[in-house]
Design an enzyme around this catalytic site. Structure first.
Site, PDB file in Angstrom:
ATOM      1  N   SER A   1      68.004 -42.930 -15.145  1.00  0.00           N
ATOM      2  CA  SER A   1      66.942 -43.949 -15.081  1.00  0.00           C
ATOM      3  C   SER A   1      67.079 -44.567 -13.707  1.00  0.00           C
ATOM      4  O   SER A   1      67.275 -43.977 -12.802  1.00  0.00           O
ATOM      5  CB  SER A   1      66.814 -44.895 -16.133  1.00  0.00           C
ATOM      6  OG  SER A   1      65.504 -45.627 -15.826  1.00  0.00           O
TER       7      SER A   1
ATOM      8  N   ASP B   1      57.812 -38.049 -19.910  1.00  0.00           N
ATOM      9  CA  ASP B   1      57.979 -39.335 -19.590  1.00  0.00           C
ATOM     10  C   ASP B   1      57.048 -40.343 -19.240  1.00  0.00           C
ATOM     11  O   ASP B   1      56.222 -39.993 -18.323  1.00  0.00           O
ATOM     12  CB  ASP B   1      59.168 -39.470 -18.300  1.00  0.00           C
ATOM     13  CG  ASP B   1      59.868 -40.733 -18.111  1.00  0.00           C
ATOM     14  OD1 ASP B   1      59.528 -41.779 -18.621  1.00  0.00           O
ATOM     15  OD2 ASP B   1      60.940 -40.567 -17.480  1.00  0.00           O
TER      16      ASP B   1
ATOM     17  N   HIS C   1      61.510 -40.174 -21.596  1.00  0.00           N
ATOM     18  CA  HIS C   1      62.354 -41.048 -20.788  1.00  0.00           C
ATOM     19  C   HIS C   1      63.908 -40.743 -21.254  1.00  0.00           C
ATOM     20  O   HIS C   1      64.630 -40.526 -20.463  1.00  0.00           O
ATOM     21  CB  HIS C   1      62.219 -42.517 -20.384  1.00  0.00           C
ATOM     22  CG  HIS C   1      63.007 -43.187 -19.474  1.00  0.00           C
ATOM     23  ND1 HIS C   1      62.777 -42.715 -18.163  1.00  0.00           N
ATOM     24  CD2 HIS C   1      64.042 -44.071 -19.372  1.00  0.00           C
ATOM     25  CE1 HIS C   1      63.521 -43.566 -17.221  1.00  0.00           C
ATOM     26  NE2 HIS C   1      64.218 -44.261 -18.095  1.00  0.00           N
TER      27      HIS C   1
END
Length: 822
Positions: A640, A714, A747
Site C-alpha cells: 500500500s 482492490d 487490497h
C-alpha cells in the site's frame, strides 16, 4: 503484444515454506459477561480461492455476499452462544447462513429457527441479543422474489450534475452505485425484515422491512434503537452517507418515536475532523436502563470553521416527558471522540484534534449538574511515552461495558488504567491505579522486562455493580517471549499468582532459534529511528559475512521529531509469521521507522522525498555497519503506502537498493486530487507536492528492477489500474519490471493460492535480482521469465506476506528445496 511466461498458473514455494505459511493463526477469545468462561475460536490460515471466486456484487461501497458475514455472540447472562453456520451452496440459493445456539455449559448446539424457509440477511447487522433468551435477527423478507435483471437497453444516460454550484470535494471513491439498476440491486439485497426470536424458536416480526445497518437494544431490555438508510441514494458516496433514519421501538413491537432522519451527506468537507451534520453517534448509556446520548456539531460539521464549542453532547430518556428538552451533558472545543461510563457518578469524555495531534480527557459527573467537567489529561496523541492508557472495563448484568470501580482503603474514587507502556528501552505494558478525584496514580503491575512480554487483556473479576476489591482482582494476561508463543494466563490477586490456561506449541519449531533484535540508529538530522532485525539461526556476521537483505516498511506522518523517534515495540515479543508479516528471507529489516515530519505549520509532505531518502539511508548504513547486509544486495519492499515508498526510493535513491517489491500501491497522486493518506490539501493547493511525490511522473528515472503485485478487485483508491499504468510507464522506458494481478483479491490478499503464488513470485524476484553478487549467476528456486512482463493470472488476498529464511532452514538441516509448483 504481451508475452506470457512458459509456465503459467498458480505456483507454490518450497514445501518447507508452505508448511510455515499454512500454520493457522492463534485462536481468538471471547469472555462471558460474568467472566466465568472463556470461549476460544479457532481460525483457519487461509480460505481457498474457490471461496473468493463465488459471484458477489459490490454496491454502494459494500461487498454483497450473503454468506460472508458470520459471527458469534454470547447472551447477556453468558449461558448461551449464538453463532452462524454456513452450509454448502444450494442451487438457486442466495443465502446459506443459518443461526444456531449452543448451551455454554453442555456445548449442545441446535438451529434456532424451527422453520427451514427462514433465511438470514448477512449484509449489515446480522443479529443481537435483546435479553438472555431473545435475539433480534435480520432475515430476508418472505415476499422477496428473484433479483432484478439488468435491462438489455439501459434506462438512459448516466448524468451527474452540479448546476446548483455546490462545493463538494471528496477523496477518490470506487464502486459506488452507477445507475438505477444498481440501486434496485442494493434495495433487493440489503433490505431485511427484523424478527424477535426466542430460544424455543418462536418468531415475531418487528417494524417494516428496511435497510437496517445498526441494531441496538436498551440495557433494560425494553427498547430497540433501529438505524436504517433510505433513498435518495448517491453515486459518489457509500451507504454510510446515505439518508439515515434512527427510530425507537419497544421490544413488543410498538413504535415509540423517530430520533432523527438525516439527509444525504455528500458535502462533508475533506478537512480532517469534519463530520456529518445533525445528531451522530446516538447510543444508550451503558450504566442506565434506557437513557440516550448523542453528539451534534456546532461548526456545521466543517473543521475549517472556528467556533466554540465545536461539539455538544446531549442526553435524554427514551421517552421524555411532554416539553422535556434534551440535557446538555458536555461542551467541547475539540472534536468528540467517545465517552467511557462509570455508573453515573463519573465518566471519562475524550476529545481530539487531528491537525495538532492534541487529545484531552475530561472527568464528568453526568448525574450531578452542579459539578463542572474537570480536565484529567491534555497531551499529544503522538507521544507514546506519556500515554496514560485506557480504563479497564467490566460487564454489567445487562451485558453492557462500564468502567470498573476499584474498592480500596484509601479516600477517593479509583479505576484501573491499562497501557502499552512505551519506553526508550521498549514497550512495558502496565496497570495503574488512578484516583480520578485527585489525578494521582500508582503503578500496581507491569510486564517483566528481562525475558517476557506480558499484557493485561481484560478484567476477569465480576461484580453486578462493577465494584471490585483491589485484593480480589483477576486479570486475563497474555505472556510471550522471543522463543515462546503467546499463552493465556489468569493472574489472581493479592499474591498475583498466574494460572496458565493455554499451552499452544511452537507454531514453527524449525525457526525456534531465529535471531530477532530491535536496533536503534539516527538519521543525519538527528531523528532517532528503530527497526526489527531478523537473522538466520546460528548466523555470525564476522564468520559468515554479510547477507542479502530485504527492508520492508511503511512511512508514518508525525508533527514532532521527539514523537517520531519514540520506541513503540518490544524486544521480547514472539515473531508470529502470518499474512501480514513481512517476508523473511536471509536478513530482514522489518518496519524501520520512516517518519515524515511536519512541525508547527510545516506540511510534512513538502519534504517527503528528502525525509524518505534520509530515513532509508540511515537504515541501510546501519545494517551495513553491523556487517549483516551486503551493500550491493539490499532490496526494499512494502504494501500500500509502503509500495508507494518503494517506488519513490527506487526513483530517488537507486544507489541504496538493488531491486524493489511493491504490493497494492498507488503511484500517481493526481487521480486522488482531494487528498490521500494524511495529506489534506488538494491538488490545486499543493500541485508541486502531488507531482513530486508521484513516482509515476518520474518512471523514466527508475532503473532498478521492480515487482508490482495488485489485487484485481482492490476497492480502495489504490486500484489495480494504478499498478497497470505504472507498469506500462516503466516498460515504456525499458525498466526491468513484472506485474502480477490477483483476480478476486482486494487490497489485501487472502486465498491460499494467491498467498503461495505471491511468495513464489517474491522468492523468484529476490533470487534473481538480490541474492547474486554482480557478475555472478545463481540458480533460482523458480523458473526464469522475461524481466519486463505482465502476468495476469487471476489470483486473490494477502497484505505483506510471509516467506521464510531459506538460509535458516539450510542451517538447521530441514532439507533441500525443490520447486513444487508443477
Amino acid at each position: 503484444m504481451i508475452r506470457l511466461p512458459a509456465v503459467s498458473g498458480y505456483r507454490l514455494p518450497p514445501k518447507e515454506i508452505q508448511e510455515i505459511v499454512d500454520v493457522p493463526p492463534n485462536a481468538s477469545y471471547h469472555l462471558s459477561p460474568r467472566r466465568d468462561r472463556i470461549m476460544f475460536l479457532k481460525r483457519r490460515a487461509m480460505p481457498p480461492l474457490s471461496e473468493l471466486a463465488k459471484p458477489d456484487k459490490i454496491l454502494a461501497g459494500i461487498r454483497i455476499d450473503s454468506s460472508c458475514n458470520m459471527r458469534s455472540r454470547m447472551s447477556p447472562d453468558g449461558q448461551n452462544v449464538a453463532f452462524t453456520v454456513r452450509y454448502e451452496d444450494e442451487a438457486g440459493s442466495d443465502s446459506n447462513l443459518a443461526l444456531w445456539v449452543a448451551n455454554a455449559e453442555s456445548g449442545e448446539a441446535r438451529p434456532l429457527f424451527r422453520q427451514t424457509d427462514i433465511r438470514l440477511n448477512a449484509i449489515f447487522e446480522l443479529f443481537v441479543w435483546v435479553d438472555h433468551s431473545t435475539l433480534l435477527v435480520c432475515i430476508i423478507p418472505s415476499s422477496r422474489g428473484d433479483s432484478p435483471k439488468k435491462p438489455l437497453v439501459p434506462f438512459g444516460p448516466r448524468i451527474r450534475s452540479n448546476e446548483q454550484n455546490n462545493v463538494i470535494q471528496m477523496r477518490a471513491t470506487k464502486e459506488m452505485l452507477k445507475d438505477l439498476h444498481e440501486e434496485e440491486l442494493f434495495d433487493y439485497y440489503a433490505t431485511s425484515q427484523l424478527v424477535l426470536v426466542s430460544l424455543d424458536g418462536i418468531v415475531k416480526p418487528v417494524a417494516s422491512p428496511a435497510i437496517y445497518t445498526f441494531l441496538n437494544p436498551s440495557p433494560d431490555e425494553k427498547y430497540l434503537m433501529l438505524t436504517c438508510v433510505h433513498k435518495p441514494y448517491s453515486s459518489i458516496v457509500s451507504y454510510k452517507r446515505f439518508p439515515k433514519k434512527v427510530e425507537l421501538w419497544t421490544v413488543h413491537g410498538r413504535f415509540v418515536r423517530e430520533l432523527c432522519d438525516l439527509p444525504l451527506a455528500e458535502n462533508i468537507p475533506i478537512a480532517a475532523n469534519s463530520v456529518r451534520r445533525g445528531k451522530r453517534l446516538i447510543r444508550w448509556r451503558p450504566d442506565m436502563p434506557s437513557t440516550l446520548y448523542w453528539v451534534e456539531a456546532q461548526d456545521g460539521g466543517d473543521a475549517n470553521v472556528e467556533v466554540s464549542p465545536r461539539d455538544i453532547v446531549y442526553m435524554e430518556p427514551a421517552e421524555p416527558l411532554n416539553g422535556e428538552k434534551p440535557h446538555v451533558l458536555l461542551k467541547l472545543d475539540l472534536r468528540y471522540r467517545r465517552i467511557s461510563w462509570c455508573y453515573g457518578l463519573h465518566a471519562l469524555a475524550y476529545e481530539y484534534w487531528h491537525k495538532t495531534c492534541r487529545t484531552r480527557t475530561w472527568i464528568i459527573s453526568p448525574d450531578c449538574n452542579d459539578l463542572s467537567p474537570r480536565l484529567l489529561f491534555d497531551r499529544s496523541s503522538e507521544d507514546a511515552y506519556s500515554s496514560p492508557g485506557s480504563p479497564m472495563m467490566c460487564r454489567t448484568p445487562a451485558g453492557t461495558l462500564v468502567i470498573a470501580k476499584i474498592k480500596t482503603n484509601y479516600e477517593g474514587t479509583y479505576i484501573l488504567m491499562k497501557g502499552q507502556g512505551a519506553t526508550p528501552k521498549g514497550s512495558v505494558p502496565f496497570l495503574d491505579l488512578l484516583n480520578i478525584t485527585t489525578g494521582a496514580k500508582e503503578r500496581i503491575w507491569e510486564s517483566s522486562v528481562d525475558k517476557y512480554y506480558e499484557s493485561a487483556l481484560a478484567l476477569m473479576s465480576y461484580h453486578p455493580k462493577c465494584e471490585i476489591q483491589l485484593n480480589e482482582l483477576k486479570f486475563l494476561i497474555s505472556k510471550e517471549s522471543r522463543s515462546e508463543a503467546a499463552q493465556y494466563y489468569v493472574s489472581i490477586w493479592p499474591d498475583k499468582k498466574q494460572v496458565q490456561i493455554t499451552s499452544y506449541p511452537h507454531p514453527y519449531p524449525q525457526l525456534a532459534s531465529l535471531q530477532r533484535e530491535i536496533i536503534r540508529y539516527e538519521r543525519d538530522d538527528g531523528v532517532k529511528l528503530t527497526a526489527t532485525l531478523y537473522l538466520p539461526p546460528g548466523y555470525n556476521p564476522s564468520k559468515d559475512g554479510p547477507l542479502a537483505c530485504l527492508i520492508w516498511s511503511y512511512p508514518g506522518d508525525f508533527k514532532s521529531r521527539e514523537a517520531a523517534g519514540q520506541v513503540r515495540r518490544s524486544p521480547n515479543k514472539f515473531a508470529r509469521i502470518n499474512n501480514s508479516f513481512p517476508l523473511l528471507w536471509f536478513a530482514v529489516l522489518a518496519d524501520p521507522t520512516i517518519p515524515i515530519i511536519g512541525e508547527g505549520d510545516q506540511e510534512a509532505n513538502d519534504r517527503y522525498i528528502e525525509q524518505l531518502i534520509a530515513s532509508a539511508e540511515a537504515a541501510v548504513n546501519e545494517i551495513v555497519r553491523r556487517g549483516v547486509a551486503h551493500p550491493d544486495k539490499i532490496a526494499v519492499g512494502g504494501h500500500s503506502y509502503g509500495a508507494f515508498m518503494t517506488a519513490n526510493l527506487l526513483a530517488h535513491a537507486p544507489h541504496l537498493f538493488c531491486c524493489g517489491i511493491a504490493r497494492s500501491g498507488a503511484y500517481n497522486r493526481t487521480p486522488t486530487p482531494f487528498g490521500f493518506q494524511k495529506e489534506v490539501r488538494t491538488l490545486w493547493e499543493a500541485t508541486d507536492t502531488y507531482i513530486k511525490m508521484s513516482p509515476f511522473m518520474i518512471a523514466n528515472k527508475i532503473k532498478k528492477p521492480i515487482l508490482l503485485i495488485h489485487g484485481e478487485e482492490d476497492s480502495k483508491v489504490t486500484t489495480a489500474m494504478q499498478s497497470s499504468q505504472f507498469y506500462d510507464a516503466l516498460k515504456g522506458h525499458g525498466v526491468p519490471c513484472r506485474l502480477v494481478v490477483l483476480p478476486f483479491e482486494g487490497h489485501r490478499y487472502a486465498a491460499r493460492e494467491s498467498v503461495m503464488h505471491v511468495i513464489w513470485e517474491t522468492d523468484r524476484w529476490l533470487q534473481k535480482y538480490c541474492a547474486m553478487v554482480s557478475g555472478e549467476t545463481t540458480q533460482s528456486h523458480v523458473d526464469g521469465a522475461p524481466a519486463c512482463e505482465a502476468l495476469t493470472l487471476n489470483f486473490t488476498k494477502i497484505s505483506s506476506l510471509s516467506k521464510l529464511i531459506l538460509m535458516a532452514l539450510d542451517y538447521i538441516g530441514v532439507g533441500n528445496f525443490k520447486d513444487n509448483s508443477q
